[in-house]
Motif scaffolding. Sequence first.
Motif, PDB file in Angstrom:
ATOM      1  N   GLU A 178       2.633  -2.868  -8.630  1.00  0.00           N
ATOM      2  CA  GLU A 178       1.337  -2.172  -8.570  1.00  0.00           C
ATOM      3  C   GLU A 178       0.906  -2.150  -7.114  1.00  0.00           C
ATOM      4  OE1 GLU A 178      -1.331  -1.250 -11.015  1.00  0.00           O
ATOM      5  OE2 GLU A 178      -0.941  -2.616 -12.641  1.00  0.00           O
ATOM      6  N   TYR A 179       0.512  -1.015  -6.634  1.00  0.00           N
ATOM      7  CA  TYR A 179      -0.012  -0.958  -5.260  1.00  0.00           C
ATOM      8  C   TYR A 179      -1.430  -1.509  -5.241  1.00  0.00           C
ATOM      9  CZ  TYR A 179       3.930   1.938  -3.958  1.00  0.00           C
ATOM     10  OH  TYR A 179       5.195   2.389  -3.689  1.00  0.00           O
ATOM     11  N   ASP A 180      -1.767  -2.186  -4.138  1.00  0.00           N
ATOM     12  CA  ASP A 180      -3.156  -2.609  -3.972  1.00  0.00           C
ATOM     13  C   ASP A 180      -4.036  -1.403  -3.666  1.00  0.00           C
ATOM     14  OD1 ASP A 180      -2.621  -5.369  -4.285  1.00  0.00           O
ATOM     15  OD2 ASP A 180      -1.842  -5.439  -2.241  1.00  0.00           O
ATOM     16  N   ALA A 181      -3.459  -0.436  -2.955  1.00  0.00           N
ATOM     17  CA  ALA A 181      -4.250   0.749  -2.590  1.00  0.00           C
ATOM     18  C   ALA A 181      -3.343   1.947  -2.340  1.00  0.00           C
ATOM     19  CB  ALA A 181      -5.078   0.469  -1.334  1.00  0.00           C
ATOM     20  N   VAL A 237      -5.205   8.219  -9.319  1.00  0.00           N
ATOM     21  CA  VAL A 237      -5.240   6.797  -8.932  1.00  0.00           C
ATOM     22  C   VAL A 237      -6.192   6.020  -9.862  1.00  0.00           C
ATOM     23  CG1 VAL A 237      -5.671   5.154  -7.050  1.00  0.00           C
ATOM     24  CG2 VAL A 237      -4.705   7.396  -6.517  1.00  0.00           C
ATOM     25  N   TYR A 280      -5.035   3.805 -12.570  1.00  0.00           N
ATOM     26  CA  TYR A 280      -4.451   2.496 -12.213  1.00  0.00           C
ATOM     27  C   TYR A 280      -5.585   1.594 -11.723  1.00  0.00           C
ATOM     28  CZ  TYR A 280      -0.039   4.874 -12.707  1.00  0.00           C
ATOM     29  OH  TYR A 280       1.009   5.573 -13.237  1.00  0.00           O
ATOM     30  N   VAL A 282       0.847  -1.192   0.000  1.00  0.00           N
ATOM     31  CA  VAL A 282       0.000   0.000   0.000  1.00  0.00           C
ATOM     32  C   VAL A 282       0.886   1.246   0.000  1.00  0.00           C
ATOM     33  CG1 VAL A 282      -0.217  -0.097   2.545  1.00  0.00           C
ATOM     34  CG2 VAL A 282      -1.913   1.174   1.231  1.00  0.00           C
ATOM     35  N   LEU A 311       3.395   6.422  -8.371  1.00  0.00           N
ATOM     36  CA  LEU A 311       2.753   5.273  -9.033  1.00  0.00           C
ATOM     37  C   LEU A 311       3.512   4.894 -10.303  1.00  0.00           C
ATOM     38  CD1 LEU A 311      -1.046   6.179  -8.572  1.00  0.00           C
ATOM     39  CD2 LEU A 311       0.264   4.469  -7.329  1.00  0.00           C
ATOM     40  N   THR A 316      -5.548  -0.503  -8.518  1.00  0.00           N
ATOM     41  CA  THR A 316      -5.202   0.170  -7.258  1.00  0.00           C
ATOM     42  C   THR A 316      -6.439   0.881  -6.710  1.00  0.00           C
ATOM     43  OG1 THR A 316      -2.969   0.522  -8.111  1.00  0.00           O
ATOM     44  CG2 THR A 316      -3.615   1.851  -6.215  1.00  0.00           C
TER      45      THR A 316
END
Length: 370
Positions: free
Chosen positions: A137-140, A163, A166, A88, A131, A169
């Motif tokens: 890749e971030y989950d959140a 965001v 993505y 995250v 980002l 995300t």
Amino acid sequence: MPTKREYKDDYPDKTLYIPGPTEVREDVIEAMCEPMFGHRMDRMTDLYTTVVEDTKEFLDTDNHVVVLTGSGTEFMESSILNLVDERVLCTTCGSFSERQANVAERLGKTVDTLEYEWGKAVKPEDVREALETSDVEYDAVTCVMNESSTGVRNPVEEIGDVVAEYPDTSFVVDAVSSLGGDYVDIDAHGIDVIFTSVQKAFAMPPGLAVCVVSDDAYERELESDSASWYGGFQRTIDYYDRKGQTHSTPAIPVMLAYRTQMKHMLEEGHDARDERHRAMAEYTREWAREHFDTFPEAGYESQTVACIENTRGIDVAETIEAVSREYDMVFANGYGSQLGERTFRIGHMGEHDLESIEALTDAIEDVADL
Ligand SMILES: Cc1ncc(COP(=O)(O)O)c(C=O)c1O
């Protein structure tokens, strides 16, 4: 170990100008004084479906609404459990956004932080860069809308637009001290999760937390290995869809208060509420600049909490004490050891209006001899 300090029955009423809890209307307090009923009765379905659907209408959202017994921190935790498997990105610019990062760390997630000095705002272009340059890749991504410790209002709309580019995300927004007093178009900016506590700009007694959840966030939780039981989006939303109730026993009296206050909020409307809060914020900012200075980065000042820089070196603790003693009004010191005496804060949210804020600033002028 604290020693017992016997609770008395004769505390003087104080008008609250702290960043929560805030003033609550009399009929909203009275709404809680009903004989108890069961959380599986039809009456509960009437109450909870009214609360949920009125909240959607007030916030002008087609997303799901969950109202649970708890405080805002409950959804700081469950959003991470529900949406973050591994990694995250937490944007931090003060105490509450740092708490969000801390919660994620304690839950065993890999936390990258995009850190700002206290008083500065999170910038969409920095989020974009973080980002773009990340290997994974971030989950959140998390962001606080209104950093109550510094009086900063982050541009969550623009950050949400970034965001949203993505799709894997989720965007999680802590709007604890602003939702209901500062308009945000949740659905237009890809905000997957936005949560608040009712004792802030909703002007209700504490005890409930509200979370608005997108379809994407609801679906994504299925893939998570560690979804929250209590704050699980699927469990709470499915239970609502099937039964129109909460999965476990809610604070029924506070829900009665919620239903009454939401009637007032719908009557006023989200836009008019936003305007009233804007007027209070502008007035307080002007007053602060005349006598002290404002603490947050220019252009990012909060619409609900003024954080005022103590440029005159007044004794903040003593001024708060004297205003409370002489005027029965309570405002707040700066947050934590960093800002305790360097700033002080005025919560201009909920039921307050220009007149009541002026009454407080007059009292401060009198006591601090401004
Ligand atoms: C921005 C923000 N986030 C989270 C919290 C925590 O909310 P609660 O005390 O309802 O858990 C607060 C409380 O003041 C807050 O201002």
